[in-house]
Design a protein around this motif. Sequence first.
Motif, PDB file in Angstrom:
ATOM      1  N   ALA A 145      -6.708   1.445  -3.829  1.00 58.15           N
ATOM      2  CA  ALA A 145      -6.726   1.540  -5.293  1.00 58.15           C
ATOM      3  C   ALA A 145      -7.532   0.397  -5.905  1.00 58.15           C
ATOM      4  O   ALA A 145      -8.146   0.566  -6.960  1.00 58.15           O
ATOM      5  CB  ALA A 145      -5.311   1.537  -5.836  1.00 58.15           C
ATOM      6  N   ASP A 146      -7.537  -0.764  -5.261  1.00 60.67           N
ATOM      7  CA  ASP A 146      -8.377  -1.866  -5.731  1.00 60.67           C
ATOM      8  C   ASP A 146      -9.851  -1.571  -5.473  1.00 60.67           C
ATOM      9  O   ASP A 146     -10.717  -1.985  -6.240  1.00 60.67           O
ATOM     10  CB  ASP A 146      -7.994  -3.174  -5.037  1.00 60.67           C
ATOM     11  CG  ASP A 146      -6.644  -3.687  -5.476  1.00 60.67           C
ATOM     12  OD1 ASP A 146      -6.169  -3.268  -6.551  1.00 60.67           O
ATOM     13  OD2 ASP A 146      -6.055  -4.508  -4.739  1.00 60.67           O
ATOM     14  N   LEU A 154      -5.708  10.439  -5.616  1.00 61.50           N
ATOM     15  CA  LEU A 154      -4.597  10.330  -4.681  1.00 61.50           C
ATOM     16  C   LEU A 154      -5.155   9.973  -3.313  1.00 61.50           C
ATOM     17  O   LEU A 154      -6.029  10.661  -2.785  1.00 61.50           O
ATOM     18  CB  LEU A 154      -3.829  11.654  -4.596  1.00 61.50           C
ATOM     19  CG  LEU A 154      -2.675  11.679  -3.592  1.00 61.50           C
ATOM     20  CD1 LEU A 154      -1.543  10.773  -4.074  1.00 61.50           C
ATOM     21  CD2 LEU A 154      -2.179  13.088  -3.390  1.00 61.50           C
ATOM     22  N   VAL A 155      -4.665   8.883  -2.739  1.00 59.63           N
ATOM     23  CA  VAL A 155      -5.051   8.494  -1.388  1.00 59.63           C
ATOM     24  C   VAL A 155      -3.862   8.771  -0.472  1.00 59.63           C
ATOM     25  O   VAL A 155      -2.717   8.483  -0.823  1.00 59.63           O
ATOM     26  CB  VAL A 155      -5.500   7.012  -1.307  1.00 59.63           C
ATOM     27  CG1 VAL A 155      -4.409   6.071  -1.750  1.00 59.63           C
ATOM     28  CG2 VAL A 155      -5.971   6.667   0.097  1.00 59.63           C
ATOM     29  N   THR A 156      -4.152   9.364   0.675  1.00 56.85           N
ATOM     30  CA  THR A 156      -3.127   9.686   1.657  1.00 56.85           C
ATOM     31  C   THR A 156      -3.451   8.945   2.939  1.00 56.85           C
ATOM     32  O   THR A 156      -4.583   8.983   3.413  1.00 56.85           O
ATOM     33  CB  THR A 156      -3.073  11.198   1.926  1.00 56.85           C
ATOM     34  OG1 THR A 156      -2.945  11.880   0.671  1.00 56.85           O
ATOM     35  CG2 THR A 156      -1.897  11.562   2.802  1.00 56.85           C
ATOM     36  N   GLY A 166       1.981   7.630   4.202  1.00 57.59           N
ATOM     37  CA  GLY A 166       2.241   7.285   2.820  1.00 57.59           C
ATOM     38  C   GLY A 166       1.124   7.775   1.913  1.00 57.59           C
ATOM     39  O   GLY A 166       0.059   8.197   2.373  1.00 57.59           O
ATOM     40  N   THR A 167       1.392   7.701   0.615  1.00 60.14           N
ATOM     41  CA  THR A 167       0.410   8.091  -0.388  1.00 60.14           C
ATOM     42  C   THR A 167       0.388   7.062  -1.501  1.00 60.14           C
ATOM     43  O   THR A 167       1.319   6.256  -1.624  1.00 60.14           O
ATOM     44  CB  THR A 167       0.735   9.470  -1.006  1.00 60.14           C
ATOM     45  OG1 THR A 167       1.996   9.394  -1.641  1.00 60.14           O
ATOM     46  CG2 THR A 167       0.731  10.565   0.040  1.00 60.14           C
ATOM     47  N   GLY A 168      -0.643   7.103  -2.294  1.00 55.01           N
ATOM     48  CA  GLY A 168      -0.735   6.222  -3.450  1.00 55.01           C
ATOM     49  C   GLY A 168      -1.773   6.745  -4.424  1.00 55.01           C
ATOM     50  O   GLY A 168      -2.667   7.524  -4.053  1.00 55.01           O
ATOM     51  N   ASN A 169      -1.664   6.343  -5.675  1.00 58.10           N
ATOM     52  CA  ASN A 169      -2.642   6.719  -6.693  1.00 58.10           C
ATOM     53  C   ASN A 169      -3.755   5.686  -6.741  1.00 58.10           C
ATOM     54  O   ASN A 169      -3.531   4.502  -6.492  1.00 58.10           O
ATOM     55  CB  ASN A 169      -1.972   6.799  -8.065  1.00 58.10           C
ATOM     56  CG  ASN A 169      -0.955   7.904  -8.139  1.00 58.10           C
ATOM     57  OD1 ASN A 169      -1.111   8.951  -7.521  1.00 58.10           O
ATOM     58  ND2 ASN A 169       0.112   7.671  -8.881  1.00 58.10           N
ATOM     59  N   PHE A 170      -4.953   6.150  -7.069  1.00 58.18           N
ATOM     60  CA  PHE A 170      -6.056   5.210  -7.283  1.00 58.18           C
ATOM     61  C   PHE A 170      -6.846   5.606  -8.493  1.00 58.18           C
ATOM     62  O   PHE A 170      -6.721   6.665  -9.030  1.00 58.18           O
ATOM     63  CB  PHE A 170      -6.940   5.072  -6.050  1.00 58.18           C
ATOM     64  CG  PHE A 170      -7.782   6.278  -5.706  1.00 58.18           C
ATOM     65  CD1 PHE A 170      -9.095   6.345  -6.125  1.00 58.18           C
ATOM     66  CD2 PHE A 170      -7.288   7.320  -4.962  1.00 58.18           C
ATOM     67  CE1 PHE A 170      -9.896   7.434  -5.790  1.00 58.18           C
ATOM     68  CE2 PHE A 170      -8.065   8.405  -4.611  1.00 58.18           C
ATOM     69  CZ  PHE A 170      -9.369   8.463  -5.037  1.00 58.18           C
TER      70      PHE A 170
END
Length: 170
Positions: A145-146, A154-156, A166-170
């Motif tokens: 995300a940085d 969305l990164v998976t 895991g997942t995260g928003n970017f």
Amino acid sequence: MGMKTKIALGAVVGIVVIGAVSANSGDADGGSAGQGSSSASAEQQSGGTDADTRSDAEPADDKGGADGNAEDERAEKASQAEQFKAFVQKNGTAAEKEAVSHVTKVQGADEQNDILDSANVYTDFTGGLMGEGTGPANLIASAFADWKQSDNGLVTVYDAEGELLGTGNF
């Protein structure tokens, strides 16, 4: 309502729908000047560089000479995983550097349209959600995300066997 009125109304609605669809399809190539500049400024604020936002016609103003151009060529030829690792080595915390050292492949980071961006990061961790990689997967998603910004990304993160970590928003 007469038959001619219904046909005319249907034609107008059809033209509006076609216009809306064709207007949205142009956003994938850069959108309007306001949207492109906000995405470019987000990249500059994060310190990251995106090969898509740089023009090939612009000369490199690094140090001049062949060494500056050779570094640019290597950066453009580097895989997405290598670019991501280099960014984290330069800008990440010690924990992020350790977590990202396990990254083996990154897909989908180079093509973004800010509508529905999706990227996949593959690691050499094993065990899926119950394994050792769950904690570092959150650090990897945070570092991603940085590195990349999107209005709706969305990164998976996956383990070596393709299982979700895991997942995260970017």
